[in-house]
Motif scaffolding. Structure first.
Motif, PDB file in Angstrom:
ATOM      1  N   ASN A  30       0.735  -1.229  -0.143  1.00  0.00           N
ATOM      2  CA  ASN A  30       0.015   0.035  -0.058  1.00  0.00           C
ATOM      3  C   ASN A  30       0.806   1.508  -0.006  1.00  0.00           C
ATOM      4  OD1 ASN A  30      -2.847  -0.871   0.204  1.00  0.00           O
ATOM      5  ND2 ASN A  30      -2.108  -1.819   2.146  1.00  0.00           N
ATOM      6  N   ILE A  42       0.139   5.430   0.135  1.00  0.00           N
ATOM      7  CA  ILE A  42      -0.984   6.367   0.533  1.00  0.00           C
ATOM      8  C   ILE A  42      -0.127   7.828   0.535  1.00  0.00           C
ATOM      9  CG2 ILE A  42      -2.455   7.483   2.184  1.00  0.00           C
ATOM     10  CD1 ILE A  42      -2.568   4.415   3.320  1.00  0.00           C
ATOM     11  N   ARG A  55      -4.724   6.551  -2.825  1.00  0.00           N
ATOM     12  CA  ARG A  55      -4.253   5.275  -2.391  1.00  0.00           C
ATOM     13  C   ARG A  55      -3.966   4.477  -3.504  1.00  0.00           C
ATOM     14  NH1 ARG A  55      -6.024  -0.141   0.136  1.00  0.00           N
ATOM     15  NH2 ARG A  55      -7.128   0.174  -1.857  1.00  0.00           N
ATOM     16  N   TRP A 114      -4.349   4.777  -9.224  1.00  0.00           N
ATOM     17  CA  TRP A 114      -4.486   5.477  -7.997  1.00  0.00           C
ATOM     18  C   TRP A 114      -6.210   5.392  -7.651  1.00  0.00           C
ATOM     19  CZ3 TRP A 114      -1.033   6.891  -4.517  1.00  0.00           C
ATOM     20  CH2 TRP A 114       0.582   6.785  -5.066  1.00  0.00           C
ATOM     21  N   GLN A 133      -9.792   7.988  -1.957  1.00  0.00           N
ATOM     22  CA  GLN A 133     -10.424   7.504  -0.887  1.00  0.00           C
ATOM     23  C   GLN A 133     -11.064   8.715  -0.266  1.00  0.00           C
ATOM     24  OE1 GLN A 133     -10.226   4.174   0.030  1.00  0.00           O
ATOM     25  NE2 GLN A 133      -9.334   4.028  -1.989  1.00  0.00           N
TER      26      GLN A 133
END
Length: 89
Positions: free
Chosen positions: A56, A58, A69, A81, A84
């Motif tokens: 992951n 971010i 994220r 991408w 979120q």
């Protein structure tokens, strides 16, 4: 008398050369200052990169609260991408 004239000429040339170097340094420093991006401290530290694990990635926008994220599979290429929802209301 000729020695004194030669010394004065050399001294004058050194003074002119010194002034030319100082003027050039001033012009160069102004040019560098003018081309540098004008960012405030808040703009410079706007984004925070967070990598909680190997899969992951971010990116957090501190100004708007947006989170981007990306999930990267092991031994695979990158994926798209995803935006979120912000944890901050």
């Amino acid at each position: 008398m000729k020695e004194k004239t030669a010394k004065l000429s050399l001294t004058g040339a050194m003074i002119i050369l010194s002034l030319a170097i100082l003027f050039s340094a001033f012009q160069i420093s102004n040019a560098i200052r003018d081309t540098a991006p004008n960012r405030s401290d808040g703009e410079q530290n706007r984004y925070e990169f967070i990598s909680p694990n190997d899969s992951n990635i971010i990116i957090f926008d501190k100004q708007t609260g947006e989170i981007w994220r990306k999930f990267v599979e092991t031994n695979e290429g990158p994926t798209d991408w995803e935006k979120q929802p912000s944890p901050i209301n």
